[in-house]
Design a protein around this motif. Structure first.
Motif, PDB file in Angstrom:
ATOM      1  N   ALA A 227       0.943  -1.219   0.103  1.00  0.00           N
ATOM      2  CA  ALA A 227      -0.064  -0.059   0.186  1.00  0.00           C
ATOM      3  C   ALA A 227       0.878   1.345  -0.096  1.00  0.00           C
ATOM      4  O   ALA A 227       1.932   1.211   0.459  1.00  0.00           O
ATOM      5  N   LEU A 228       0.428   2.241  -0.789  1.00  0.00           N
ATOM      6  CA  LEU A 228       0.810   3.578  -0.493  1.00  0.00           C
ATOM      7  C   LEU A 228      -0.072   4.289   0.177  1.00  0.00           C
ATOM      8  O   LEU A 228      -0.811   4.442   0.351  1.00  0.00           O
ATOM      9  N   VAL A 229       1.032   4.805   1.191  1.00  0.00           N
ATOM     10  CA  VAL A 229       0.383   5.558   2.246  1.00  0.00           C
ATOM     11  C   VAL A 229       0.683   7.107   2.398  1.00  0.00           C
ATOM     12  O   VAL A 229       1.877   7.344   2.566  1.00  0.00           O
ATOM     13  N   ILE A 230      -0.092   8.026   2.252  1.00  0.00           N
ATOM     14  CA  ILE A 230      -0.012   9.333   2.131  1.00  0.00           C
ATOM     15  C   ILE A 230      -0.494   9.936   3.358  1.00  0.00           C
ATOM     16  O   ILE A 230      -1.567  10.058   3.844  1.00  0.00           O
ATOM     17  N   ILE A 231       0.799  10.492   4.141  1.00  0.00           N
ATOM     18  CA  ILE A 231       0.601  10.920   5.374  1.00  0.00           C
ATOM     19  C   ILE A 231       0.357  12.631   5.489  1.00  0.00           C
ATOM     20  O   ILE A 231       1.359  13.524   5.097  1.00  0.00           O
ATOM     21  N   ASP A 232      -0.745  13.266   6.013  1.00  0.00           N
ATOM     22  CA  ASP A 232      -0.943  14.602   6.427  1.00  0.00           C
ATOM     23  C   ASP A 232      -0.600  15.507   5.495  1.00  0.00           C
ATOM     24  O   ASP A 232      -0.209  16.852   5.803  1.00  0.00           O
ATOM     25  N   ILE A 233      -0.953  15.177   4.055  1.00  0.00           N
ATOM     26  CA  ILE A 233      -0.684  16.244   3.211  1.00  0.00           C
ATOM     27  C   ILE A 233      -2.283  17.040   3.290  1.00  0.00           C
ATOM     28  O   ILE A 233      -2.961  16.896   2.312  1.00  0.00           O
ATOM     29  N   GLN A 234      -2.453  17.938   4.054  1.00  0.00           N
ATOM     30  CA  GLN A 234      -3.418  18.779   4.503  1.00  0.00           C
ATOM     31  C   GLN A 234      -3.009  20.208   4.228  1.00  0.00           C
ATOM     32  O   GLN A 234      -1.982  20.564   4.469  1.00  0.00           O
ATOM     33  N   GLU A 235      -3.916  20.937   3.945  1.00  0.00           N
ATOM     34  CA  GLU A 235      -3.874  22.422   3.656  1.00  0.00           C
ATOM     35  C   GLU A 235      -3.254  23.260   4.855  1.00  0.00           C
ATOM     36  O   GLU A 235      -2.501  24.252   4.703  1.00  0.00           O
ATOM     37  N   ASP A 236      -3.554  22.872   5.999  1.00  0.00           N
ATOM     38  CA  ASP A 236      -3.100  23.662   7.189  1.00  0.00           C
ATOM     39  C   ASP A 236      -1.775  23.305   7.298  1.00  0.00           C
ATOM     40  O   ASP A 236      -0.918  24.240   7.823  1.00  0.00           O
ATOM     41  N   PHE A 237      -1.317  22.438   6.715  1.00  0.00           N
ATOM     42  CA  PHE A 237       0.483  22.166   6.814  1.00  0.00           C
ATOM     43  C   PHE A 237       1.234  22.502   5.517  1.00  0.00           C
ATOM     44  O   PHE A 237       2.083  22.981   5.411  1.00  0.00           O
ATOM     45  N   THR A 238       0.646  22.275   4.379  1.00  0.00           N
ATOM     46  CA  THR A 238       1.083  22.433   3.065  1.00  0.00           C
ATOM     47  C   THR A 238       1.155  23.802   2.853  1.00  0.00           C
ATOM     48  O   THR A 238       1.982  24.369   2.072  1.00  0.00           O
ATOM     49  N   ARG A 239       0.058  24.547   3.287  1.00  0.00           N
ATOM     50  CA  ARG A 239      -0.145  25.897   2.936  1.00  0.00           C
ATOM     51  C   ARG A 239      -0.079  27.057   4.100  1.00  0.00           C
ATOM     52  O   ARG A 239      -0.349  28.357   3.851  1.00  0.00           O
ATOM     53  N   ASN A 240       0.609  26.481   4.932  1.00  0.00           N
ATOM     54  CA  ASN A 240       0.890  27.181   6.198  1.00  0.00           C
ATOM     55  C   ASN A 240       1.913  28.217   5.729  1.00  0.00           C
ATOM     56  O   ASN A 240       2.899  28.239   5.265  1.00  0.00           O
ATOM     57  N   THR A 241       1.588  29.488   6.108  1.00  0.00           N
ATOM     58  CA  THR A 241       2.355  30.767   5.775  1.00  0.00           C
ATOM     59  C   THR A 241       3.412  31.178   7.225  1.00  0.00           C
ATOM     60  O   THR A 241       3.985  32.134   6.906  1.00  0.00           O
TER      61      THR A 241
ATOM     62  N   ASP B  25      -1.126  -0.460 -10.832  1.00  0.00           N
ATOM     63  CA  ASP B  25      -0.508  -1.535 -10.280  1.00  0.00           C
ATOM     64  C   ASP B  25      -1.498  -2.562  -9.507  1.00  0.00           C
ATOM     65  O   ASP B  25      -0.867  -3.565  -9.086  1.00  0.00           O
ATOM     66  N   GLY B  26      -2.708  -1.923  -8.995  1.00  0.00           N
ATOM     67  CA  GLY B  26      -3.521  -2.507  -8.277  1.00  0.00           C
ATOM     68  C   GLY B  26      -3.117  -2.639  -6.778  1.00  0.00           C
ATOM     69  O   GLY B  26      -3.548  -3.286  -5.778  1.00  0.00           O
ATOM     70  N   GLU B  27      -2.309  -1.480  -6.444  1.00  0.00           N
ATOM     71  CA  GLU B  27      -1.794  -1.440  -5.027  1.00  0.00           C
ATOM     72  C   GLU B  27      -2.992  -0.527  -4.230  1.00  0.00           C
ATOM     73  O   GLU B  27      -3.555   0.275  -4.868  1.00  0.00           O
ATOM     74  N   ASP B  28      -3.030  -0.608  -2.970  1.00  0.00           N
ATOM     75  CA  ASP B  28      -3.942   0.242  -2.147  1.00  0.00           C
ATOM     76  C   ASP B  28      -3.198   1.300  -1.954  1.00  0.00           C
ATOM     77  O   ASP B  28      -2.116   1.541  -1.833  1.00  0.00           O
ATOM     78  N   VAL B  29      -4.023   2.356  -1.899  1.00  0.00           N
ATOM     79  CA  VAL B  29      -3.722   3.944  -1.516  1.00  0.00           C
ATOM     80  C   VAL B  29      -4.454   4.265  -0.401  1.00  0.00           C
ATOM     81  O   VAL B  29      -5.841   3.907  -0.158  1.00  0.00           O
ATOM     82  N   ILE B  30      -3.945   4.835   0.606  1.00  0.00           N
ATOM     83  CA  ILE B  30      -4.334   5.174   1.803  1.00  0.00           C
ATOM     84  C   ILE B  30      -3.982   6.555   2.217  1.00  0.00           C
ATOM     85  O   ILE B  30      -2.835   6.828   2.043  1.00  0.00           O
ATOM     86  N   PHE B  31      -4.899   7.091   2.518  1.00  0.00           N
ATOM     87  CA  PHE B  31      -4.678   8.716   2.954  1.00  0.00           C
ATOM     88  C   PHE B  31      -4.802   8.929   4.398  1.00  0.00           C
ATOM     89  O   PHE B  31      -5.699   8.024   5.012  1.00  0.00           O
ATOM     90  N   VAL B  32      -3.937   9.526   5.027  1.00  0.00           N
ATOM     91  CA  VAL B  32      -3.863   9.844   6.544  1.00  0.00           C
ATOM     92  C   VAL B  32      -3.994  11.355   6.860  1.00  0.00           C
ATOM     93  O   VAL B  32      -3.546  12.284   6.043  1.00  0.00           O
ATOM     94  N   GLN B  33      -4.835  11.739   7.836  1.00  0.00           N
ATOM     95  CA  GLN B  33      -5.316  12.983   8.008  1.00  0.00           C
ATOM     96  C   GLN B  33      -4.923  13.254   9.597  1.00  0.00           C
ATOM     97  O   GLN B  33      -5.610  12.416  10.430  1.00  0.00           O
TER      98      GLN B  33
END
Length: 223
Positions: free
Chosen positions: A47-61, A88-96
């Motif tokens: 699985a591909l795990v995408i961790i905390d790519i949230q706008e509070d963090f990515t677009r923090n000024t 490729d049929g892998e699982d994708v998981i988002f983390v918030q």
């Protein structure tokens, strides 16, 4: 007079208790969790795990803001990884991440304008990320395995190999990697799809993770 001393003593105990509780909560925030070992031989999915790519963090000024161009590049690489995983049929998981403990909420409000705290629009996943129908797991501390539903989902899907991307590389990503390694997962951390506010610290974390058994890859195909 005795009543005054008694009230003072009780007040002191309450304050000491609150301080101790706050310290323990803040320590938990930066400590990897522990859990039962898995039999990775019986879990052949990844699985591909995408961790905390949230706008509070990515677009923090604020003072720990990411360079907009670097953010753009990392989001583009992450989207390519998401696309490849789906193909490729892998699982994708988002983390918030949503801070839920009161001491952490207060600290974030005082130090960082409240980013990551409940009720903010910035908790949403970044607008430029290719978010699909895949599951989103919430956590309130660094290690994603602190959410037992995440661990249960991996077991249900037979996932034994994790590819980690996201932010902050020096906090939530490396803590999730350690939580996974402790449980016996195969772990790959993909450097070009990481963001960190502390780039000077990442080499030591990278070396530590490699020593624990993780693979830290450059994945030139997505650079």
């Amino acid at each position: 007079m005795e009543l005054i001393w008694l009230l003072a003593a009780i007040g002191g105990l309450i304050i000491a208790g609150l301080v101790f509780w706050s310290v323990m909560v803040l320590r938990k925030l930066g400590t990897p969790t522990r859990g039962a070992k898995i039999d990775v031989k019986t879990r052949r999915r990844s699985a591909l795990v995408i961790i905390d790519i949230q706008e509070d963090f990515t677009r923090n000024t604020g003072k720990n803001a990411f360079d907009p161009e670097e953010r753009k590049q990392v989001l583009a690489r992450t989207n390519r990884l998401i696309s490849k995983a789906r193909q490729d049929g892998e699982d994708v998981i988002f983390v918030q991440n949503v801070f839920r403990d009161l001491p952490v909420i207060l600290a974030m409000k005082i130090a960082s304008g409240g980013i990551g705290t409940p009720g903010r629009d910035g908790l949403r996943l970044d607008r430029e990320m290719d978010v699909g129908p895949e599951p989103v797991f919430e956590k309130s501390i660094g290690d994603t395995f602190s959410n037992q539903d995440f661990d249960a989902y991996l077991a249900e899907k037979g996932i034994g190999s994790l590819k980690l991307v996201g932010l902050d590389a020096c906090h939530c990503v490396q803590l999730t990697a350690k939580g996974a390694l402790q449980r016996g997962y195969e772990v790959e951390v993909i450097e070009p799809a990481l963001l960190t506010a502390f780039p000077e610290k990442w080499p030591s974390f990278s070396t530590e993770l490699i020593g624990l058994g993780a693979r830290v890859s450059e994945e030139t195909a997505v650079s």
